[in-house]
Design an enzyme around this catalytic site. Structure first.
Site, PDB file in Angstrom:
ATOM      1  N   ASP A  54       0.877  -1.161   0.000  1.00 56.29           N
ATOM      2  CA  ASP A  54       0.000   0.000   0.000  1.00 56.29           C
ATOM      3  C   ASP A  54       0.918   1.216   0.000  1.00 56.29           C
ATOM      4  OD1 ASP A  54      -2.079   1.789   0.014  1.00 56.29           O
ATOM      5  OD2 ASP A  54      -3.140   0.901   1.710  1.00 56.29           O
TER       6      ASP A  54
HETATM    7  C1  BGC Z   1      -4.906   3.474   0.008  1.00 52.40           C
HETATM    8  C2  BGC Z   1      -5.022   2.485  -1.142  1.00 52.40           C
HETATM    9  C3  BGC Z   1      -4.841   3.198  -2.444  1.00 52.40           C
HETATM   10  C4  BGC Z   1      -3.493   3.901  -2.429  1.00 52.40           C
HETATM   11  C5  BGC Z   1      -3.213   4.677  -3.689  1.00 52.40           C
HETATM   12  C6  BGC Z   1      -3.627   4.268  -0.081  1.00 52.40           C
HETATM   13  O1  BGC Z   1      -3.611   5.273   0.876  1.00 52.40           O
HETATM   14  O2  BGC Z   1      -4.962   2.780   1.227  1.00 52.40           O
HETATM   15  O3  BGC Z   1      -6.270   1.846  -1.105  1.00 52.40           O
HETATM   16  O4  BGC Z   1      -4.940   2.297  -3.505  1.00 52.40           O
HETATM   17  O5  BGC Z   1      -3.460   4.817  -1.349  1.00 52.40           O
HETATM   18  O6  BGC Z   1      -4.024   5.785  -3.763  1.00 52.40           O
END
Ligand code: BGC
Length: 764
Positions: free
Chosen positions: A228
């Site tokens: 993530d």
């Molecule tokens: C979120 C993800 C997301 C990623 C990119 C993160 O903060 O938890 O779900 O895909 O950011 O935006």
């Protein structure tokens, strides 16, 4: 197909390390001299959030279809529709030059307070897994990748970057992992995104058991694991654990750390090579699909509308709906003119267009007079004047349509909800309007349950319209006016009060730890076990027609676990309008060696029926429908015995119960050890065979001792007022023997060791 091995052999150590970290917020690192292209990823999950400049951060994105969020799409229980949504998303990715869509989100809704619950499907792992697999297959059928997220045990936003979710192995396997497992085994997502949090003390990004042992080795995941955004702490530790690709980039220091770790021998280059191989495979696969052209904006808007219409759940209806062409309609609530249709955070989509409830009602109301009142302000202040105005509007109409949207600041990624409440103004508004107008219909826009006891009684109907996506307003109007017969059912329980919820005493944790104390018992599993009333049960939803279930049958009343069994039931539309019914099959293990939930969803089907029409619905239940994860055997086990198959219209509406007998084909090793109790020795078939004769002797001797050698009074009126054998049963065999050591031919330790040797010789 590219020759990955040849490219890998030509890569320098620096190039390999660089490939394992992104080049920007949304791109992988290209290696021009070897023809390795850049791969572009974008959020997800219910629309494509493609920022115009993928090399820069930024929230504003290119227009794309905003589909309903996962709470709504899950409530369709329609795997084909979810697959179509996936296909449409894939087409939009192609048009917007996106190689991998960051979704779906499949974490369990452990508490209705979870800030991202609107992005997640369900409180039930089986339902979430089925939906996720179809979503992924839809997107990937277009040659576009997905990223199933957030692996694993990300069920809250509170301290999401650091908190350790403390969950026992069985609960992990039965509740928090199965949706990922199903999706990986059935649909092979190109990527899996690890979560931010720790799982039992170890960051998910550094969790070897989760990333390598389970995901890659046990489930056979072929794609790459991506972090993530910002989830990696120690890049080298993460690589060793199986985290292939760190995002976002660039991260020069991290790349350097990997290079140095290989040079110093701290990191085996073979580990790095494996990550590089996985990344290269996906990058080249992505480039097999040219990213050009445009997508059908209108068709996708219509699909979003259909999903919204099928996912909305009619919670209450005293007969007012569908509306019967009233002459004067009061439309009340800001959300009627300013639609609230998605949640906050990384999933926020810039919609191609947005339909507005007020306009859609006007369009369908024929010649009816429409009176509008705002009802509540955008911020959380109390405005009696708006309530008074709304009451006047309601009094002057034959029906009041009350659009209540949970304020946007209440539902977002990054933080949890603090309560399950509407605003004080909204509650007062519903109460005042419904007092003035008995024909009050409440239409809710929210991504997760709200409590309703303060006003539910007095309103005529409630439609849960969710975060309904850009076309949701049309779906609402279609349902209100009867152009669509609602067919959604809840994919999560609506509790009566926050204090009733399963994780209430273990939420949201403190000192960096959240204990999953309720174990297996989340959602309906908990309310079943506690015999607790709820506001609306899992699987519940009304229709404008009625359905009868008849002639339930099974393919075999006795069957082997590996073959499974097929349940069939006839479903008839007994009303006057066409409709769709969601048939649910729950499995109840009548007797198990470990505690099990009272019932668990293991199959479902959605059928469309004309008035008077009957269809047979057949659902196959496989090995896993009956198995539970045994933490001692560390595998899924089935046990011989009777199971009830519940054919149901919701978790609280069981229409038929069939009993079947399962024969397990497993030949499990004996797990008795020197701590095992007498009861455990007797419960185990091999243990009983070996220890049974000795037990009979013990029992006779004990009876004699406690009955003074006369008529055995043991078990009825023992001389010391207790059932001695019953007490022995829960003591380790060794301890029982120690009391009698003097009269035994060998030392108790030798006796137990001998028995254990005998049972282990009998092991498969
Ligand atoms: C979120 C993800 C997301 C990623 C990119 C993160 O903060 O938890 O779900 O895909 O950011 O935006």
């Amino acid at each position: 197909m590219k020759d990955i091995a040849s490219i890998l052999s030509q890569m320098t150590l620096e190039e390999k390390a660089a490939l394992c970290t992104g080049a920007s917020a949304w791109t992988s690192t290209p290696i021009e001299r070897l023809g390795v292209p850049e791969m572009i990823v974008s959020d997800g999950p219910h629309g494509v959030r493609r920022v115009p400049d993928v090399h820069a951060l930024g929230m504003e994105s290119l227009p794309a279809t905003c589909f309903p969020t996962a709470s709504c799409s899950a409530s369709t229980w329609d795997v084909d529709l979810i697959r179509k949504m996936g296909e449409a998303l894939g087409e939009e990715c192609i048009a917007l030059n996106v190689d991998v869509l960051l979704g779906p989100g499949v974490n369990m809704k452990r508490s209705p307070l979870g800030g991202r619950n609107f992005e997640y499907f369900s409180e039930d792992p089986y339902l979430a897994g089925e939906l996720a697999a179809n979503f992924i297959q839809g997107v990937q059928s277009k040659g576009v990748g997905t990223s199933i997220k957030h692996y694993a045990v990300n069920n809250q936003e509170f301290q999401r970057f650091t908190i350790s979710a403390e969950v026992d192995e069985r609960t992990l396997r039965e509740i928090y992992l199965p949706a990922f497992e199903k999706a990986v085994k059935q649909a092979q997502p190109w990527t899996v995104m690890c979560s931010y949090n720790k799982v039992n003390g170890t960051f998910a990004s550094e969790h070897h058991t989760l990333l390598t042992d389970i995901l890659k080795n046990e489930w056979g995941f072929e794609g790459l694991v991506v972090s993530d955004w910002g989830a990696v702490r120690d890049r080298v530790a993460a690589l060793k654990a199986g985290l292939d690709w760190e995002m976002p980039g660039p991260q020069e220091r991290r790349v350097q750390a990997v290079v140095e770790a290989v040079r110093s021998g701290q990191l085996d280059e073979a580990v790095l090579d494996e990550a590089v191989r996985r990344i290269l495979r996906i990058v080249f696969k992505a480039k097999e699909t040219p990213k050009t052209g445009s997508f059908d904006v209108e068709a996708h808007h219509q699909l979003a509308r259909q999903i919204a219409a099928e996912g909305m759940v009619l919670l209450k209806n005293n007969g007012i709906l569908p509306l019967k062409q009233p002459a004067r309609i009061a439309v009340i609530g800001r959300a009627a003119k300013k639609p609230h249709f998605q949640g906050g955070g990384s999933s926020h989509i810039n919609p191609t267009r947005v339909s507005v409830p007020f306009e859609e009602i006007v369009a369908r109301a024929q010649s009816a007079e429409i009176i509008y009142a705002e009802g509540y302000p955008s911020d959380d202040v109390f405005r009696q004047d708006l309530i008074d105005e709304a009451v006047r509007a309601a009094q002057n109409a034959e029906v009041a349509l009350l659009f209540i949207a949970l304020p946007t600041y209440k539902e977002s990624e990054g933080y949890d909800r603090k309560d399950l409440d509407l605003t004080a103004q909204q509650v007062a508004l519903i109460q005042a309007v419904s007092q003035a107008q008995p024909n009050t219909v409440v239409i809710l826009n929210n991504g997760a349950p709200v409590v309703m006891s303060a006003w539910m009684e007095n309103v005529a109907a409630v439609l849960e319209a969710w975060l309904m996506g850009q076309a949701g307003a049309e779906a609402v109007a279609d349902i209100l006016f009867g152009r669509v017969n609602p067919s959604g059912k809840l994919a999560e329980t609506f509790p009566l009060a926050l204090a009733d919820t399963p994780s209430y005493l273990n939420w949201p944790g403190e000192l960096g730890v959240v204990r999953y104390g309720e174990g297996l018992f989340i959602g309906y599993r908990y309310y079943d076990a506690r015999r607790m009333p709820v506001l609306f049960p899992f699987g519940y939803g009304l229709s404008y027609t009625t359905f009868a279930y008849s002639n339930p049958r099974v393919s075999a009343s006795t069957f082997h676990d590996v073959e499974g069994v097929t349940v069939t039931v006839d479903v008839t539309n007994t009303g006057t309008v066409p409709g769709k019914e969601i048939v649910q099959i729950y499995v109840c293990d009548r007797q198990a060696s470990l505690v099990r939930p009272e019932k668990e969803l293991k199959g479902f089907a959605k059928v469309e029926l004309q008035p008077g029409e009957t269809q047979s619905v057949s659902i196959h239940l496989d090995f896993r429908a009956f198995a539970f994860y045994h933490p001692r055997y560390r595998q899924w086990v089935t046990e011989d015995g009777e199971f009830d198959l519940l054919i149901a219209a919701s978790a609280a509406d069981i229409r038929h119960r069939l009993t079947v007998t399962l024969k397990s084909t497993l030949n499990l090793p004996c797990i008795l050890d020197k701590e095992s109790t007498v009861r455990e020795w007797l419960a185990d078939p091999r243990g009983r065979a070996v220890f049974g004769p000795m037990y009979a002797q013990m029992e006779a001797a004990t009876r004699k001792m406690f009955s003074g050698g006369e008529e055995p009074r043991y078990g009825t009126e023992s001389t010391i007022g207790m059932d001695v054998m019953e007490m022995f049963k829960d003591m380790p065999l060794l301890s029982v023997l120690m009391f009698q050591a003097a009269s035994l031919p060998h030392h108790p330790e030798e006796i137990v060791a001998g028995l254990l040797q005998q049972v282990h010789r009998m092991n498969p």
